[in-house]
Every structure is written in C-alpha cells, then in structure tokens.
Write an enzyme that holds these catalytic residues in place. Structure first.
Site, PDB file in Angstrom:
ATOM      1  N   ASP A 206       0.870  -1.190   0.000  1.00  0.00           N
ATOM      2  CA  ASP A 206       0.000   0.000   0.000  1.00  0.00           C
ATOM      3  C   ASP A 206       0.903   1.236   0.000  1.00  0.00           C
ATOM      4  OD1 ASP A 206      -0.855   0.343   3.565  1.00  0.00           O
ATOM      5  OD2 ASP A 206       0.878  -0.614   2.629  1.00  0.00           O
TER       6      ASP A 206
ATOM      7  N   HIS B 214       9.112  -1.087   9.377  1.00  0.00           N
ATOM      8  CA  HIS B 214       8.177  -2.214   9.273  1.00  0.00           C
ATOM      9  C   HIS B 214       8.380  -3.025   7.978  1.00  0.00           C
ATOM     10  CE1 HIS B 214       6.018  -0.226  12.558  1.00  0.00           C
ATOM     11  NE2 HIS B 214       5.885   0.857  11.824  1.00  0.00           N
TER      12      HIS B 214
HETATM   13  O1  RIB Z   1       1.857  -0.956  10.901  1.00  0.00           O
HETATM   14  C1  RIB Z   1       2.798  -0.742   9.896  1.00  0.00           C
HETATM   15  C2  RIB Z   1       2.241  -1.109   8.574  1.00  0.00           C
HETATM   16  O2  RIB Z   1       1.118  -0.280   8.265  1.00  0.00           O
HETATM   17  C3  RIB Z   1       3.251  -0.854   7.426  1.00  0.00           C
HETATM   18  O3  RIB Z   1       3.028  -1.775   6.394  1.00  0.00           O
HETATM   19  C4  RIB Z   1       2.913   0.533   6.975  1.00  0.00           C
HETATM   20  O4  RIB Z   1       3.262   0.762   5.605  1.00  0.00           O
HETATM   21  C5  RIB Z   1       1.413   0.525   7.133  1.00  0.00           C
HETATM   22  O5  RIB Z   1       0.862  -0.077   5.975  1.00  0.00           O
HETATM   23 CA    CA Z   2       2.704  -0.975   4.118  1.00  0.00          CA
END
Ligand code: RIB
Ligand code: CA
Length: 330
Positions: free
Chosen positions: A12, A240
């Site tokens: 995303d 992340h």
């Molecule tokens: O919580 C972190 C996730 O949520 C990551 O993938 C960040 O890009 C959002 O999509």
């Molecule tokens: Ca993400």
C-alpha cells in the site's frame, strides 16, 4: 553463487513500502516478478502510481504492477493515513512520473498466475492489508506459497488501536482468512519492527547518495520521522516493511521466532483487528506446538538499519555509476 528468489510484493505504497520495494530491487537475493497494490496508507490507485514512479526511478519499469482491492472485504476504504505518509503517500515527495501502465489483471489474479508460473518457488511478501491475498485464496484455495506478512502484534501493543496493528486492522476478515489458510506464514509484527529503528544518521547517508533512489527515500523519511518523533521522542522511524522484505529473502535472520497458533479478532468490539497469537510457550522457551503454522518473528540476530542502508547505497550507487559511465544518465 546467490540465488534470486522470485517475489510477489503486495503493498500500500506509503513510505516504508517504498523502502521495502527499493530494498528488494537492490537485494541480490530477490527478483521482483510482480507487484499488487491495496488500499491502506493510501488508496490502491495512489499506491499503484507511487509504485510505478519508484520503479521507473529505479530503472525497473519492466516489473508489472497490478491494481488490487480498493475496499477491504467487509467495509469501505477509510481514506488512508496522510498524517503518517503524506497526502500522496510518499511524504509529499514529487517523484518523476512513470510512463508505464498498470497490468490488465487484478492483483489477486496476478498472484495466482505467478504462483502457478513459479510453482513452489514464489515468495509472497505482504506489507499492506491482506485483501488481495484473501482474494487470491478465494480464486485458488490450493494456493500454497512462502508467505511473509508485515502485520500484527503478538506480545507488543497495537498501533492503530491498543491491540491492533494497521495492516490487520484495515481488513481483519482478510487477515483471518490468510492466517487460517493451509500454508506456513511468517508474521513480522510490531514486536520486532518497532524495535528496528532507522536513525537520522541513516537518513543522512541516504540523502548524501549520488543515486536518485536513496536520495528520494531520504526525503520521504523526513516526513515519516516527524510522525515517529512523537512516539520515540527523537527523529527516527520504525522499518516495518523493509524488515519484512529482508526476512522474506533470508538476508536477515530472526533470533527468536516461535511457531504458534494465531488467529484474528473479527468482532466489532475493542479487540477488532487483534492478532491473537498463542504465546503461552513463553515461559518454557516456546516448545514445539502441534499443528501450529504461524512463525512469529520476535527479535533479530543483528541490527537491521546498517544492512538496509548499505544494501540500498551499494546497489543504486553502483547502477548509477554504471549508467553514467555508459553515458545514459543525464
Ligand atoms: O503498521 C505498519 C504497517 O502499516 C506498514 O506496512 C505501513 O506501511 C502501514 O501499511
Ligand atoms: Ca505498508
């Protein structure tokens, strides 16, 4: 001789998704064979735009990008997270517009096609809400692949709610289907991603690069750092999505990653979107659990930040220099 693993990336494309994509393009262990976008940080359409533009900047415009689900399985897209990723999803950075078009197929159809084409070899890296992955399972219930998911929280608190992490919270019904499917899953939860921090020194190294991709990522991170300064008390950020990508290709090793039973709360109560991981083995050193299929990464053998920066600079500065030598870079 390193073997490149074929990767389907479902994202995303927000800022850390952009870092993950650039990392996979830079990794000698990965070959990105397809990308699907899903609504989360931004709409699936804006995420696709960002993905196409980053691929073009990286000299990888040949990688196919498929538009995925705008809405989660049981709700409507909530509008994104501009306070985290900017209104355009990439920290208000204006990337040069790619001339490439989206693939004609949906993200779910692309995933099923690639799973058949790379039978047993394809590695699915899901770094957004899991709607496309769930849709692919609906199309092909026997879809069996190596699946790495950035999402959830096992022993750590949530992010978007006290117990739910954003990717899972955006589509709990999809996440429940994906975690219940007949395959082995590696979950990369907030437990390990919030402990893997990218510092200002790392960001400055990207900004100082001779290559356009690391510089653009360093500019995007300025926005991301401002959000995370409110959490960590200093300009830095979690990593992340690139961490999930690095674990998926085997470039980074987990120090502790028990295999447990995991489910997702799809109720409408305060627990909605929680990954309910059975971590009761904690006190016995996580002995094997019969029938468990979810490997929950809790800690790493080494610090991830330096590896991320070295991989990005090494690849993109090398390719930029080669293009300059060939006279192809303006
Ligand atoms: O919580 C972190 C996730 O949520 C990551 O993938 C960040 O890009 C959002 O999509
Ligand atoms: Ca993400």
């Amino acid at each position: 001789m390193t073997t490149r693993r074929p990767i389907y990336l479902d994202c995303d494309t927000g800022i850390d998704d952009a870092l993950a994509l650039a990392y996979l393009l830079a990794s000698p262990l990965a070959s990105v064979v397809g990308i699907g976008t899903v609504s989360g940080n931004v709409s699936a359409a804006v995420g696709a735009r960002n993905t196409l533009d980053l691929l073009a900047l990286a000299g990888a415009a040949d990688v196919p990008v498929a538009l995925g689900a705008n809405d989660p399985l049981a709700a409507s897209f909530h509008g994104g997270a501009p306070w985290v990723h900017g209104s355009n999803g990439v920290g208000e950075v204006e990337l040069p517009a790619s001339g490439a078009s989206l693939a004609a197929e949906s993200a779910a159809a692309m995933l099923v096609r690639l799973a058949r084409a790379y039978t047993g070899e394809l590695r699915v890296v899901a770094i957004g809400p899991l709607t496309n992955i769930a849709r692919a399972l609906e199309l092909e219930p026997s879809l069996v692949q190596s699946v790495t998911i950035m999402g959830g929280a096992a022993l750590a608190p949530g992010s978007i709610t006290p117990v739910a992490e954003a990717n899972i919270w955006h589509d709990p019904e999809a996440a429940a289907l994906v975690l219940a499917a007949d395959w082995d899953v590696t979950l990369v939860p907030l437990d390990v991603t919030m402990a893997s921090v990218l510092e200002e020194t790392h960001r400055q190294a990207l900004l100082a690069s001779s290559a356009p991709v690391p510089r653009a990522l360093g500019e995007m991170l300025a926005y991301y750092f401002r959000f995370y300064e409110g959490i960590y008390g200093r300009p830095c950020s979690a990593m992340h999505d690139p961490l999930a990508a690095a674990l998926a290709v085997g470039a980074v090793k987990a120090a502790l990653a028990p295999v447990v039973h995991a489910a997702v709360d799809t109720s409408d109560g305060p627990g909605r979107g929680q990954t309910v991981c059975d971590m009761r083995g904690l006190y016995a050193g996580y002995p094997p659990v019969k029938g468990a299929r979810c490997r929950v990464v809790l800690s790493l053998e080494d610090d991830f930040g330096p590896h991320l920066v070295e991989t990005l600079l090494g690849h993109f500065e090398g390719t930029t220099a080669a293009l300059a030598e060939a006279g192809s870079v303006a």
